[in-house]
Design a protein around this motif. Structure first.
Motif, short mmCIF file in Angstrom:
data_model
loop_
_atom_site.label_atom_id
_atom_site.label_comp_id
_atom_site.label_asym_id
_atom_site.label_seq_id
_atom_site.Cartn_x
_atom_site.Cartn_y
_atom_site.Cartn_z
N GLU A 1 -35.97 -51.30 2.29
CA GLU A 1 -37.51 -51.31 2.67
C GLU A 1 -38.15 -50.16 2.38
OE1 GLU A 1 -36.82 -54.75 6.28
OE2 GLU A 1 -37.33 -52.76 6.66
N GLU A 2 -37.60 -48.94 2.86
CA GLU A 2 -38.16 -47.79 2.87
C GLU A 2 -38.33 -47.32 1.33
OE1 GLU A 2 -40.15 -46.53 4.97
OE2 GLU A 2 -39.29 -47.69 6.61
N PHE A 3 -37.61 -47.56 0.45
CA PHE A 3 -37.49 -47.23 -0.75
C PHE A 3 -38.62 -48.02 -1.50
CE2 PHE A 3 -36.35 -46.89 -5.19
CZ PHE A 3 -35.98 -45.52 -5.14
N LEU A 4 -38.72 -49.12 -1.25
CA LEU A 4 -39.79 -50.14 -2.01
C LEU A 4 -41.21 -49.38 -1.43
CD1 LEU A 4 -38.07 -53.71 -1.77
CD2 LEU A 4 -38.76 -52.11 -3.85
N ARG A 5 -41.11 -49.30 -0.10
CA ARG A 5 -42.38 -48.48 0.45
C ARG A 5 -42.78 -47.30 -0.36
NH1 ARG A 5 -41.35 -49.18 5.23
NH2 ARG A 5 -42.34 -51.27 5.45
N ALA A 6 -41.75 -46.47 -0.43
CA ALA A 6 -42.10 -44.95 -1.03
C ALA A 6 -42.51 -45.44 -2.42
CB ALA A 6 -40.85 -44.27 -0.84
N GLU A 7 -41.84 -46.18 -3.26
CA GLU A 7 -42.26 -46.42 -4.48
C GLU A 7 -43.71 -47.03 -4.68
OE1 GLU A 7 -38.77 -47.57 -7.92
OE2 GLU A 7 -39.21 -48.97 -6.31
N ARG A 8 -44.02 -48.06 -3.79
CA ARG A 8 -45.40 -48.56 -3.77
C ARG A 8 -46.35 -47.78 -3.69
NH1 ARG A 8 -47.28 -53.78 0.12
NH2 ARG A 8 -49.30 -54.00 -1.11
N TYR A 9 -46.18 -46.61 -2.62
CA TYR A 9 -47.46 -45.99 -2.26
C TYR A 9 -47.20 -44.37 -2.78
CZ TYR A 9 -48.59 -49.65 1.00
OH TYR A 9 -48.90 -50.80 1.45
N GLN A 10 -45.98 -44.19 -3.68
CA GLN A 10 -45.72 -42.97 -4.08
C GLN A 10 -45.84 -41.87 -3.36
OE1 GLN A 10 -45.22 -42.29 -7.60
NE2 GLN A 10 -44.78 -44.29 -7.29
N THR A 11 -44.83 -42.02 -2.03
CA THR A 11 -44.63 -41.22 -1.13
C THR A 11 -43.10 -40.82 -1.25
OG1 THR A 11 -44.09 -42.63 0.56
CG2 THR A 11 -46.22 -42.01 0.58
N SER A 12 -42.82 -39.32 -0.39
CA SER A 12 -41.30 -38.98 -0.38
C SER A 12 -40.50 -39.72 0.44
CB SER A 12 -41.38 -37.47 -0.24
OG SER A 12 -41.90 -36.81 -1.31
N LEU A 13 -39.37 -39.95 0.21
CA LEU A 13 -38.17 -40.48 0.99
C LEU A 13 -36.83 -39.67 0.96
CD1 LEU A 13 -37.45 -42.82 2.82
CD2 LEU A 13 -36.46 -44.05 0.76
N ALA A 14 -36.33 -39.40 1.89
CA ALA A 14 -35.37 -38.18 2.03
C ALA A 14 -34.19 -39.11 2.69
CB ALA A 14 -35.49 -36.89 2.52
N LEU A 15 -32.92 -38.72 2.33
CA LEU A 15 -31.85 -39.19 3.22
C LEU A 15 -30.91 -38.24 3.32
CD1 LEU A 15 -30.09 -41.52 3.83
CD2 LEU A 15 -29.07 -41.88 1.77
N ILE A 16 -30.46 -38.06 4.54
CA ILE A 16 -29.26 -37.13 4.80
C ILE A 16 -28.16 -37.78 5.45
CG2 ILE A 16 -28.50 -35.15 6.31
CD1 ILE A 16 -31.57 -34.51 6.62
N ILE A 17 -27.05 -37.85 4.83
CA ILE A 17 -25.50 -38.29 5.16
C ILE A 17 -24.79 -37.13 5.76
CG2 ILE A 17 -23.63 -39.62 4.76
CD1 ILE A 17 -24.83 -41.03 2.37
N VAL A 18 -24.38 -37.33 7.16
CA VAL A 18 -23.83 -36.26 7.81
C VAL A 18 -22.25 -36.58 8.02
CG1 VAL A 18 -25.86 -35.44 8.62
CG2 VAL A 18 -24.33 -36.85 9.92
N ASP A 19 -21.44 -35.77 8.15
CA ASP A 19 -19.81 -36.02 8.41
C ASP A 19 -19.49 -35.01 9.23
OD1 ASP A 19 -17.51 -37.81 7.25
OD2 ASP A 19 -16.94 -35.56 7.77
N LEU A 20 -18.63 -35.45 10.28
CA LEU A 20 -18.26 -34.54 11.27
C LEU A 20 -17.06 -33.85 10.63
CD1 LEU A 20 -18.50 -36.54 14.97
CD2 LEU A 20 -20.11 -35.44 13.50
N ASP A 21 -17.07 -32.48 11.01
CA ASP A 21 -15.98 -31.80 10.66
C ASP A 21 -14.98 -31.62 11.91
OD1 ASP A 21 -17.26 -31.18 8.32
OD2 ASP A 21 -18.28 -29.38 9.22
N GLY A 22 -13.91 -31.71 11.74
CA GLY A 22 -12.87 -31.49 12.86
C GLY A 22 -12.55 -32.76 13.74
N PHE A 23 -13.30 -34.05 13.25
CA PHE A 23 -13.11 -35.03 14.24
C PHE A 23 -11.90 -35.68 14.14
CE2 PHE A 23 -13.44 -39.60 14.62
CZ PHE A 23 -13.80 -39.96 15.87
N LYS A 24 -11.00 -35.64 12.88
CA LYS A 24 -9.65 -36.10 12.80
C LYS A 24 -8.69 -35.26 13.74
CE LYS A 24 -6.05 -37.32 9.52
NZ LYS A 24 -5.08 -36.65 10.58
N ALA A 25 -9.18 -33.96 13.99
CA ALA A 25 -8.07 -33.16 14.83
C ALA A 25 -8.37 -33.75 16.26
CB ALA A 25 -8.46 -31.92 14.76
N VAL A 26 -9.52 -34.22 16.86
CA VAL A 26 -9.80 -34.69 18.01
C VAL A 26 -9.25 -35.96 18.46
CG1 VAL A 26 -11.79 -35.23 19.81
CG2 VAL A 26 -12.01 -33.45 18.46
N ASN A 27 -9.28 -36.80 17.36
CA ASN A 27 -8.87 -38.00 17.63
C ASN A 27 -7.17 -37.83 17.61
OD1 ASN A 27 -10.42 -40.04 17.77
ND2 ASN A 27 -10.51 -40.57 15.64
#
Length: 346
Positions: free
Chosen positions: A172-198
């Motif tokens: 939805e947000e990508f289509l909206r950004a294309e239509r109105y020519q506005t920026s859209l950013a995406l951050i994907i984050v991954d936990l460092d050290g999570f496997k050790a806690v598990n």
């Protein structure tokens, strides 16, 4: 004879003292609370203020015709479901039709037949009670449906949006950004050290840690940002109206703040985990022409960040810059796009 087990209130609008007295006695004997008005203006005011269960309205009033008062009653949203019983000595068909067309639910002739009036009062109050039950049932159903919809898009463990909702909002947000020519950013984050806690403390402790991280991520988000859990220990920030530079600054802040503050585990123990982040933005980054490609660009950037070390933030190449080998994340996320493997095997 009582009209119902629950106390009901009837508003009688009638300027005829004899008819009013007769209706009053009938209602009181039946255990129904009553209010009275001897003109249309007073009756309308009391009806709006009290929302009675039934209105008994005379066709002829000193200040206005009963039909006019009936129309004004029906124009009030609060009174839309309140039945109105018109009473009149007029027996002609024209008067009856006019009353029903103006919104009357019943038409009772004067002089009253007491048994008939009692039966009609009981019928209208029963109808009112049925409508109230239906209204309550509809409200409960609507609330239940809203709750089900919320559950369908919410990650049960962390309370943030789930991967299913992320896919929908990303498109939805990508289509909206294309239509109105506005920026859209995406951050994907991954936990460092999570496997050790598990591994060291068990999955229950790991789940608690994920919930705490999600709370911190939400606290850093703006009201327009969309925070989702897209995998086991991966989260995504969908940032409408955000360029690459702003998204990079947010990713760096997330990584620094999560990494700088240990998380408290069961028993008071502390666990230090960090964040690695992959960032991409449309239209600034190269070779992005769809929502899936925006996700793949951020995912590939995250993969490079994880390979570079802990707490690293890497962005997808900007348009016009040289692009290195395309990497495939080792993470498999049902329903989310994956990039083709063009780098060395893991």
């Amino acid at each position: 004879m009582a009209l119902g087990r629950n106390a009901r209130r009837i508003l009688i609008i009638d300027d005829d003292p004899d008819a009013l007295s007769l209706m009053r006695s009938l209602c009181l004997d039946a255990g129904v609370q009553i209010d009275e008005a001897m003109d249309g203006a007073t009756g309308l005011e009391r009806a709006v203020a009290q929302t009675p269960d039934l209105i008994v309205l005379d066709m002829v009033l000193p200040d206005a015709g009963g039909i006019e008062i009936l129309r004004r009653l029906r124009a009030e949203p609060r009174l839309a479901a309140v039945p109105v019983m018109v009473v009149s000595a007029r027996r002609d068909q024209t008067s009856k039709v006019a009353a029903f067309e103006a919104g009357a639910d019943d038409y009772v002739l004067k002089p009253y037949d007491l048994r008939e009036v009692l039966a009609r009062l009981r019928s209208q109050l029963s109808r009112r009670e049925t409508l109230e039950k239906l209204e309550r049932a509809n409200i409960e159903l609507r609330l239940a449906n809203e709750r089900l919809e919320e559950l369908a898009i919410t990650d049960e463990l962390t309370g943030v949006a789930n991967a299913r909702h992320f896919r929908t909002r990303l498109a939805e947000e990508f289509l909206r950004a294309e239509r109105y020519q506005t920026s859209l950013a995406l951050i994907i984050v991954d936990l460092d050290g999570f496997k050790a806690v598990n591994d060291d403390h068990g999955h229950h402790t790991g789940d608690r840690l994920l919930s705490q991280v999600a709370g911190r991520l939400v606290a850093e988000a703006r009201s327009t940002d969309i925070v989702c859990r897209v995998g086991g220990d991966e989260f995504a920030f969908l940032l409408p109206h955000t360029d690459l530079d702003s998204a990079e600054h947010l990713a760096q802040r997330l990584s620094e703040r999560i990494g700088a503050t240990p998380l408290r585990l069961a028993g008071g123990k502390l666990a230090g985990v960090g964040l690695s982040c992959g960032v991409a933005a449309w239209p600034e980054c190269a070779e992005i022409a769809s929502a899936d490609e925006l996700f793949i660009a951020a995912d590939q950037a995250l993969y490079r960040a994880k390979r570079a070390g802990k707490g690293v933030v890497i962005s997808a190449p900007a348009a016009g810059t040289a692009q290195g080998p395309v990497a495939e994340s080792s993470k498999k996320r049902p329903g989310l796009p994956t990039s083709p493997r063009q780098a060395e095997a893991h």
